[in-house]
Design a protein around this motif. Sequence first.
Motif, PDB file in Angstrom:
ATOM      1  N   ASP A   1       0.813  -1.214   0.000  1.00 20.44           N
ATOM      2  CA  ASP A   1       0.000   0.000   0.000  1.00 20.44           C
ATOM      3  C   ASP A   1       0.849   1.268   0.000  1.00 20.44           C
ATOM      4  O   ASP A   1       0.306   2.377   0.090  1.00 20.44           O
ATOM      5  CB  ASP A   1      -0.949   0.006   1.203  1.00 20.44           C
ATOM      6  CG  ASP A   1      -0.216   0.122   2.543  1.00 20.44           C
ATOM      7  OD1 ASP A   1       1.037   0.074   2.554  1.00 20.44           O
ATOM      8  OD2 ASP A   1      -0.904   0.268   3.568  1.00 20.44           O
ATOM      9  N   GLY A   2       2.180   1.134  -0.109  1.00 11.92           N
ATOM     10  CA  GLY A   2       3.059   2.290  -0.152  1.00 11.92           C
ATOM     11  C   GLY A   2       3.582   2.740   1.195  1.00 11.92           C
ATOM     12  O   GLY A   2       4.297   3.742   1.272  1.00 11.92           O
ATOM     13  N   THR A   3       3.257   2.007   2.258  1.00 13.33           N
ATOM     14  CA  THR A   3       3.790   2.346   3.579  1.00 13.33           C
ATOM     15  C   THR A   3       5.257   1.937   3.655  1.00 13.33           C
ATOM     16  O   THR A   3       5.614   0.793   3.359  1.00 13.33           O
ATOM     17  CB  THR A   3       3.001   1.648   4.691  1.00 13.33           C
ATOM     18  OG1 THR A   3       1.639   2.073   4.638  1.00 13.33           O
ATOM     19  CG2 THR A   3       3.586   1.981   6.058  1.00 13.33           C
ATOM     20  N   VAL A   4       6.093   2.888   4.034  1.00 12.26           N
ATOM     21  CA  VAL A   4       7.541   2.674   4.095  1.00 12.26           C
ATOM     22  C   VAL A   4       8.000   2.781   5.539  1.00 12.26           C
ATOM     23  O   VAL A   4       7.619   3.723   6.254  1.00 12.26           O
ATOM     24  CB  VAL A   4       8.283   3.717   3.232  1.00 12.26           C
ATOM     25  CG1 VAL A   4       9.793   3.523   3.331  1.00 12.26           C
ATOM     26  CG2 VAL A   4       7.829   3.630   1.773  1.00 12.26           C
ATOM     27  N   THR A   5       8.791   1.835   5.966  1.00  7.44           N
ATOM     28  CA  THR A   5       9.416   1.919   7.289  1.00  7.44           C
ATOM     29  C   THR A   5      10.892   2.264   7.117  1.00  7.44           C
ATOM     30  O   THR A   5      11.510   1.920   6.100  1.00  7.44           O
ATOM     31  CB  THR A   5       9.266   0.603   8.068  1.00  7.44           C
ATOM     32  OG1 THR A   5       9.836  -0.457   7.297  1.00  7.44           O
ATOM     33  CG2 THR A   5       7.805   0.300   8.342  1.00  7.44           C
ATOM     34  N   PHE A   6      11.420   2.950   8.127  1.00  8.20           N
ATOM     35  CA  PHE A   6      12.782   3.456   8.080  1.00  8.20           C
ATOM     36  C   PHE A   6      13.575   2.960   9.284  1.00  8.20           C
ATOM     37  O   PHE A   6      13.011   2.518  10.282  1.00  8.20           O
ATOM     38  CB  PHE A   6      12.779   4.989   8.071  1.00  8.20           C
ATOM     39  CG  PHE A   6      12.005   5.603   6.943  1.00  8.20           C
ATOM     40  CD1 PHE A   6      12.621   5.905   5.740  1.00  8.20           C
ATOM     41  CD2 PHE A   6      10.643   5.886   7.081  1.00  8.20           C
ATOM     42  CE1 PHE A   6      11.906   6.476   4.703  1.00  8.20           C
ATOM     43  CE2 PHE A   6       9.923   6.457   6.053  1.00  8.20           C
ATOM     44  CZ  PHE A   6      10.545   6.751   4.860  1.00  8.20           C
ATOM     45  N   GLU A   7      14.887   3.104   9.202  1.00  5.90           N
ATOM     46  CA  GLU A   7      15.738   2.739  10.338  1.00  5.90           C
ATOM     47  C   GLU A   7      15.476   3.640  11.539  1.00  5.90           C
ATOM     48  O   GLU A   7      15.465   3.172  12.683  1.00  5.90           O
ATOM     49  CB  GLU A   7      17.213   2.826   9.942  1.00  5.90           C
ATOM     50  CG  GLU A   7      17.673   1.710   9.016  1.00  5.90           C
ATOM     51  CD  GLU A   7      19.167   1.776   8.764  1.00  5.90           C
ATOM     52  OE1 GLU A   7      19.832   2.700   9.282  1.00  5.90           O
ATOM     53  OE2 GLU A   7      19.679   0.892   8.046  1.00  5.90           O
ATOM     54  N   ARG A   8      15.235   4.940  11.303  1.00  6.10           N
ATOM     55  CA  ARG A   8      15.096   5.892  12.408  1.00  6.10           C
ATOM     56  C   ARG A   8      13.763   6.639  12.401  1.00  6.10           C
ATOM     57  O   ARG A   8      13.199   6.906  13.458  1.00  6.10           O
ATOM     58  CB  ARG A   8      16.250   6.901  12.385  1.00  6.10           C
ATOM     59  CG  ARG A   8      17.603   6.258  12.678  1.00  6.10           C
ATOM     60  CD  ARG A   8      18.736   7.267  12.581  1.00  6.10           C
ATOM     61  NE  ARG A   8      19.995   6.678  12.988  1.00  6.10           N
ATOM     62  CZ  ARG A   8      20.751   5.919  12.210  1.00  6.10           C
ATOM     63  NH1 ARG A   8      20.382   5.670  10.979  1.00  6.10           N
ATOM     64  NH2 ARG A   8      21.886   5.402  12.661  1.00  6.10           N
ATOM     65  N   SER A   9      13.268   6.997  11.250  1.00  6.08           N
ATOM     66  CA  SER A   9      12.049   7.799  11.174  1.00  6.08           C
ATOM     67  C   SER A   9      10.803   6.924  11.351  1.00  6.08           C
ATOM     68  O   SER A   9      10.856   5.705  11.198  1.00  6.08           O
ATOM     69  CB  SER A   9      11.967   8.516   9.822  1.00  6.08           C
ATOM     70  OG  SER A   9      13.106   9.336   9.610  1.00  6.08           O
ATOM     71  N   GLU A  10       9.688   7.588  11.645  1.00  6.01           N
ATOM     72  CA  GLU A  10       8.417   6.892  11.767  1.00  6.01           C
ATOM     73  C   GLU A  10       7.923   6.462  10.381  1.00  6.01           C
ATOM     74  O   GLU A  10       8.234   7.111   9.371  1.00  6.01           O
ATOM     75  CB  GLU A  10       7.376   7.813  12.417  1.00  6.01           C
ATOM     76  CG  GLU A  10       7.649   8.105  13.886  1.00  6.01           C
ATOM     77  CD  GLU A  10       7.596   6.851  14.734  1.00  6.01           C
ATOM     78  OE1 GLU A  10       6.645   6.051  14.542  1.00  6.01           O
ATOM     79  OE2 GLU A  10       8.504   6.658  15.566  1.00  6.01           O
ATOM     80  N   PRO A  11       7.142   5.379  10.282  1.00 10.28           N
ATOM     81  CA  PRO A  11       6.614   4.933   8.987  1.00 10.28           C
ATOM     82  C   PRO A  11       5.766   6.019   8.321  1.00 10.28           C
ATOM     83  O   PRO A  11       5.077   6.795   8.990  1.00 10.28           O
ATOM     84  CB  PRO A  11       5.757   3.715   9.352  1.00 10.28           C
ATOM     85  CG  PRO A  11       6.312   3.233  10.640  1.00 10.28           C
ATOM     86  CD  PRO A  11       6.766   4.467  11.382  1.00 10.28           C
ATOM     87  N   ARG A  12       5.824   6.056   6.985  1.00 13.48           N
ATOM     88  CA  ARG A  12       5.022   6.992   6.210  1.00 13.48           C
ATOM     89  C   ARG A  12       4.542   6.293   4.952  1.00 13.48           C
ATOM     90  O   ARG A  12       5.123   5.297   4.513  1.00 13.48           O
ATOM     91  CB  ARG A  12       5.853   8.233   5.843  1.00 13.48           C
ATOM     92  CG  ARG A  12       6.235   9.061   7.046  1.00 13.48           C
ATOM     93  CD  ARG A  12       7.280  10.126   6.721  1.00 13.48           C
ATOM     94  NE  ARG A  12       6.840  11.070   5.695  1.00 13.48           N
ATOM     95  CZ  ARG A  12       7.582  12.115   5.302  1.00 13.48           C
ATOM     96  NH1 ARG A  12       8.766  12.332   5.858  1.00 13.48           N
ATOM     97  NH2 ARG A  12       7.131  12.926   4.376  1.00 13.48           N
ATOM     98  N   THR A  13       3.478   6.835   4.356  1.00 13.02           N
ATOM     99  CA  THR A  13       2.899   6.234   3.157  1.00 13.02           C
ATOM    100  C   THR A  13       3.109   7.156   1.960  1.00 13.02           C
ATOM    101  O   THR A  13       2.884   8.373   2.047  1.00 13.02           O
ATOM    102  CB  THR A  13       1.404   5.957   3.351  1.00 13.02           C
ATOM    103  OG1 THR A  13       1.241   5.060   4.461  1.00 13.02           O
ATOM    104  CG2 THR A  13       0.807   5.302   2.111  1.00 13.02           C
ATOM    105  N   PHE A  14       3.522   6.561   0.842  1.00 14.31           N
ATOM    106  CA  PHE A  14       3.808   7.310  -0.380  1.00 14.31           C
ATOM    107  C   PHE A  14       3.115   6.654  -1.571  1.00 14.31           C
ATOM    108  O   PHE A  14       2.820   5.452  -1.560  1.00 14.31           O
ATOM    109  CB  PHE A  14       5.319   7.350  -0.643  1.00 14.31           C
ATOM    110  CG  PHE A  14       6.116   8.018   0.449  1.00 14.31           C
ATOM    111  CD1 PHE A  14       6.363   9.376   0.414  1.00 14.31           C
ATOM    112  CD2 PHE A  14       6.606   7.274   1.518  1.00 14.31           C
ATOM    113  CE1 PHE A  14       7.092   9.998   1.420  1.00 14.31           C
ATOM    114  CE2 PHE A  14       7.340   7.883   2.529  1.00 14.31           C
ATOM    115  CZ  PHE A  14       7.575   9.244   2.479  1.00 14.31           C
TER     116      PHE A  14
END
Length: 391
Positions: free
Chosen positions: A131-144
């Motif tokens: 669905d475009g949700t991206v998780t990161f090493e440090r930042s909070e998840p976001r959707t693109f």
Amino acid sequence: MTNILISGASIAGTTTAYWLRRHGCTVTVVERAPAIREGGYKVDIRGAALQVIERMGLLDAVRARSTDMRIATHYDAKGRRVATLDADLFGGRMSDDLEIMRGDLNELLYDLTSDDVEYIFDDSITAIAEDGTVTFERSEPRTFDFVIGADGAHSTTRRIAFGEESRFARDLGYYISICTVPNTLGLDREEAVHAAPGRTANVYSTRQDTGAKALFMWSSQPLDYDHRDVAGQKELLTRAMAGSGWQVPALLEAVRDAKDFYFDSVSQIHMDHWSKGRVVLVGDAGYCASPASGQGTSLALVGAYVLAGELTAGGGADGYEREMRTFVEANQALGPANVKGMVIGSRAALWFQTRMIKLLPHLPGRDRMVERVTGPISRAANAITLKQYVE
């Protein structure tokens, strides 16, 4: 507006960010490094890539920061001068060719985008959901809406979305290492080159550079090493160049203190498709042509322009692949041929090359000989007709 994440503040990443903003998209760039990467080696911008630079309004700025290389001098193992060639001869310089340090170009591109593109440094992608949700090493998840991988030949984005690098990498049988060294040779916009069978050392200093860059390239079977172990990589370089004459021993000593050490195989990335779901690749992440091609930067610039245009003009990822495929294949074809001229495999071939270098400035047919080198490069650099996506 379309919300797009770009992984990698490389030349491909910053250029893509610029064109997506021109098309009205909201753009975020995530970069593993703590800041825009400085330094690097000199790169060429040719053919269609120059059109992209001109359409970005950067042509004069790039010219102002050109390397302005004048000559290249070849030395034998005892340090004796073999021949000196002017820039048109040693570089195969063409009329549609600008040369600039990679870090200088990336700085120009970053400055062009930093006001209206969100940059997240010291972070990287760890997962991408359907669905475009991206998780990161440090930042909070976001959707693109889209995730663009512009994170180089060893792309994390490609690994997450397409699979392991080994599926797509083609090793050309050589390794390359580049770093900054003291300019003990007093070079001024010139190169100093020493070639031996299976290995080449090259030192150069460009305009407005008080230091110098040392570049080593050698033939090798695949090496087993830790990509994070810089000390181990420096030791591999030292072993590969052991026994070399000229200034190589002193250069290897200087390498031990280098802070910007680069080490990698000379490899290409070949993929049947550069997109999958919401993920699309650009530049080295999708179609690395290797440093031997001399076209990596041009591929990044053109790919970024076409990708942004097609994503926003209705062609989508399929249109991007249709526009770029022939151009990519033409430029990738340069790598395997070029590298054999950069690292000479035998003493007999090296003797012949040295002989030709000595004679080239004096040959009546030298322009035709230079054309044999520059012709394929020029044709590959212009093997695409760029659409006018925006005014």
